[in-house]
Enzyme design. Structure first.
Site, PDB file in Angstrom:
ATOM      1  N   ASP A   1       0.846  -1.194   0.000  1.00  0.00           N
ATOM      2  CA  ASP A   1       0.000   0.000   0.000  1.00  0.00           C
ATOM      3  C   ASP A   1       0.882   1.244   0.000  1.00  0.00           C
ATOM      4  O   ASP A   1       1.589   1.512   0.980  1.00  0.00           O
ATOM      5  CB  ASP A   1      -0.887  -0.031   1.253  1.00  0.00           C
ATOM      6  CG  ASP A   1      -2.041   0.944   1.185  1.00  0.00           C
ATOM      7  OD1 ASP A   1      -2.170   1.646   0.169  1.00  0.00           O
ATOM      8  OD2 ASP A   1      -2.813   1.001   2.155  1.00  0.00           O
ATOM      9  N   ASP A   2       0.882   1.983  -1.090  1.00  0.00           N
ATOM     10  CA  ASP A   2       1.677   3.217  -1.210  1.00  0.00           C
ATOM     11  C   ASP A   2       3.180   2.951  -1.299  1.00  0.00           C
ATOM     12  O   ASP A   2       3.980   3.855  -1.027  1.00  0.00           O
ATOM     13  CB  ASP A   2       1.434   4.167  -0.025  1.00  0.00           C
ATOM     14  CG  ASP A   2       0.147   4.957  -0.154  1.00  0.00           C
ATOM     15  OD1 ASP A   2      -0.767   4.498  -0.845  1.00  0.00           O
ATOM     16  OD2 ASP A   2       0.044   6.037   0.459  1.00  0.00           O
TER      17      ASP A   2
ATOM     18  N   CYS B   1      -5.520   4.600  -3.826  1.00  0.00           N
ATOM     19  CA  CYS B   1      -5.873   3.238  -3.419  1.00  0.00           C
ATOM     20  C   CYS B   1      -7.143   2.682  -4.062  1.00  0.00           C
ATOM     21  O   CYS B   1      -7.122   1.626  -4.697  1.00  0.00           O
ATOM     22  CB  CYS B   1      -6.020   3.187  -1.899  1.00  0.00           C
ATOM     23  SG  CYS B   1      -4.559   3.733  -0.997  1.00  0.00           S
TER      24      CYS B   1
ATOM     25  N   HIS C   1     -11.051  -1.198   1.332  1.00  0.00           N
ATOM     26  CA  HIS C   1     -11.175   0.175   0.828  1.00  0.00           C
ATOM     27  C   HIS C   1     -12.088   0.293  -0.394  1.00  0.00           C
ATOM     28  O   HIS C   1     -11.909   1.171  -1.240  1.00  0.00           O
ATOM     29  CB  HIS C   1      -9.787   0.757   0.506  1.00  0.00           C
ATOM     30  CG  HIS C   1      -9.726   2.240   0.692  1.00  0.00           C
ATOM     31  ND1 HIS C   1      -8.630   3.000   0.341  1.00  0.00           N
ATOM     32  CD2 HIS C   1     -10.643   3.134   1.195  1.00  0.00           C
ATOM     33  CE1 HIS C   1      -8.845   4.269   0.615  1.00  0.00           C
ATOM     34  NE2 HIS C   1     -10.064   4.375   1.136  1.00  0.00           N
TER      35      HIS C   1
ATOM     36  N   ASP D   1       0.036  -0.762  -5.023  1.00  0.00           N
ATOM     37  CA  ASP D   1      -1.216  -0.308  -5.638  1.00  0.00           C
ATOM     38  C   ASP D   1      -1.046   0.976  -6.447  1.00  0.00           C
ATOM     39  O   ASP D   1      -1.902   1.323  -7.250  1.00  0.00           O
ATOM     40  CB  ASP D   1      -2.322  -0.150  -4.597  1.00  0.00           C
ATOM     41  CG  ASP D   1      -1.962   0.790  -3.446  1.00  0.00           C
ATOM     42  OD1 ASP D   1      -0.787   1.202  -3.355  1.00  0.00           O
ATOM     43  OD2 ASP D   1      -2.857   1.104  -2.634  1.00  0.00           O
TER      44      ASP D   1
END
Length: 450
Positions: free
Chosen positions: A31-32, A71, A141, A288
């Site tokens: 993530d990120d 995201c 999410h 992502d």
């Protein structure tokens, strides 16, 4: 030798059915994480021996793109195999507390309909219909409300968070909504979030391989690391970050979070080896989208939330023993939604709704040793009144950013200028006109379906 026809939506191809049984699939999504945050992609201040091993034993993709610079749109594309504009309301991350952040998302939120409609998901439903055991461990999410729960979208098991980010120790976000879930119910567990996801993933793998006549399995391990809040392991006694502190962090803490995620990936790989499942398991690791500071996007321009290369290039590694050449590097451009078409094809699974996918089976192309069909790549990202647009056609890439009363555009030749330093729009007017026309046609074609 017998061959089998497999439909992926956009194309038909032949996959040799006698070459291997259907693989187990482990998809690990950071993530990120930035393009330049792994040693295999040039990082000098990070140690990730397990992901390094994945690169050594598998393939590294240097021109993989997220379908969005944040995201929710990126995950929408992965779960649907299609551009994230199609469902409506999902081309900007859902705000903390289930908030819509641009007009379409606000409209859907007012109708209690902000999330991914289950009938538009194809990845887990297609695999489940093909006999796979399916689990999503980690970040969702894609909707807070029960009707959007991963168990309504083809997953047999869900353990993770509904929103975009949580305190890594207290497992809460900056809202009053319960977001840490086990299947459909809120859950309370002690421990560091990445470690909890690791343990659940290992348990899932072991459970699948213990049963008699086990089905193939699909594990989607969606890490929250290294997304903010930037809380490394070993800091449980520190107070919960305030709203002002939530998105602020140091490179040192960010690196510790990556290295802890690498340890989790190593535990998953060890569980596969211990159970003998690794011999026929496709592992894919990706981010992502691009990083925000203090992450690194390597040589590429800018960060998350933009459509410059730094916002949308993602580091991707894949390993499948005997099928993907160890230590190889592939520089073809493709998008994360192509993983959906690839996984369904390799699993001999159908697209549940029978409609064409926007993604192409790039991994199948790699395995079969052929070039992927040429195509253009499109992005649109919205937040508030701001809209980013981009299209890549061949080596040319056009980008625009539009705010009320302000508009800017750029043209880059990625073949000679991959880091986007030289704006060529003034000298290449015809190319700008061509790419803008492509963009206009694409926006019409992917108009939201609700």
């Amino acid at each position: 030798m017998k061959s089998k026809w497999i439909w992926t939506g956009l194309m038909v191809f032949i996959l040799n059915a006698a070459a291997a049984e259907r693989p187990n699939i482990v998809f690990m999504l950071a993530d990120d994480l930035g393009y330049g945050d792994l040693p295999s992609f040039g990082a000098k201040d990070v140690q990730t021996p397990h992901l390094d091993r994945l690169a050594k034993e598998g393939i590294k993709f240097t021109q993989a793109y997220a379908n969005g610079p944040e995201c929710t749109p990126s995950r929408t594309a992965i779960h649907t195999g299609r551009h994230p504009q199609r469902p409506g309301g999902l081309e900007c991350p859902l705000g903390t507390g289930n908030v819509g952040r641009y007009d379409d998302a606000i409209r859907l939120r007012e109708k209690n309909d902000l999330g991914l409609p289950p009938n538009m998901a194809v990845l887990a439903p297609g695999l489940k219909q093909a006999g796979y055991a399916t689990a999503l461990i980690g970040k969702w999410h894609l909707g807070y409300e029960p009707k959007f729960n991963p168990l309504e979208q083809g997953f047999d098991r869900f353990f993770g968070i509904l929103g975009g980010n949580v305190d890594y120790y207290r497992h809460v976000e900056l809202s009053d909504l319960p977001v840490f879930m086990e299947d459909r119910q809120p859950v309370a567990r002690e421990g560091y979030m990445t470690d909890l996801f690791r343990d659940e993933s290992v348990a899932f793998i072991r459970q699948q391989t213990k049963v008699e006549n086990p089905a193939p399995f699909f594990l989607f391990l969606a890490f929250t690391a290294p997304h903010f809040p930037f809380q490394p392991p070993g800091t449980a006694d520190e107070p919960m970050p305030t709203a002002e502190q939530w998105t602020k962090g140091t490179r040192a803490n960010y690196v510790k979070m990556i290295e802890n995620m690498d340890e989790a990936a190593g535990a998953v790989m060890a569980a596969l080896a211990e159970t003998g499942a690794d011999k026929n398991t496709l592992i894919v690791f990706a981010s992502d989208h691009g990083a925000m500071q203090p992450g690194s996007n390597g040589p590429y321009r800018d960060y998350k939330e933009t459509l410059f290369e730094g916002g949308i290039r993602t580091p991707v590694l894949a390993r499948w023993p005997g099928r993907l050449k160890a230590g190889s590097v592939d520089d073809r451009p493709w998008m994360l939604m192509d993983l959906t078409a690839s996984i369904l094809a390799l699993a001999d699974a159908k697209v549940p709704d029978g409609r064409p996918l926007d993604g192409q089976p790039v991994l199948v192309d790699v395995i079969e040793g052929r070039e992927s069909a040429p195509r253009d790549f499109y992005w649109r990202a919205r937040r508030g009144d701001r809209t980013w647009r981009a299209v890549r056609s061949g080596g040319w890439k056009w980008i625009s950013r539009e705010d009320p009363g302000d508009k800017e555009e750029w043209l880059f030749n990625l073949s000679s200028d991959p880091t986007e330093k030289t704006d060529a729009k003034k000298s290449q007017r015809a190319e700008v006109t061509r790419l803008k026309a492509l963009m206009m046609n694409w926006e019409t074609e992917v108009k939201a379906e609700r």
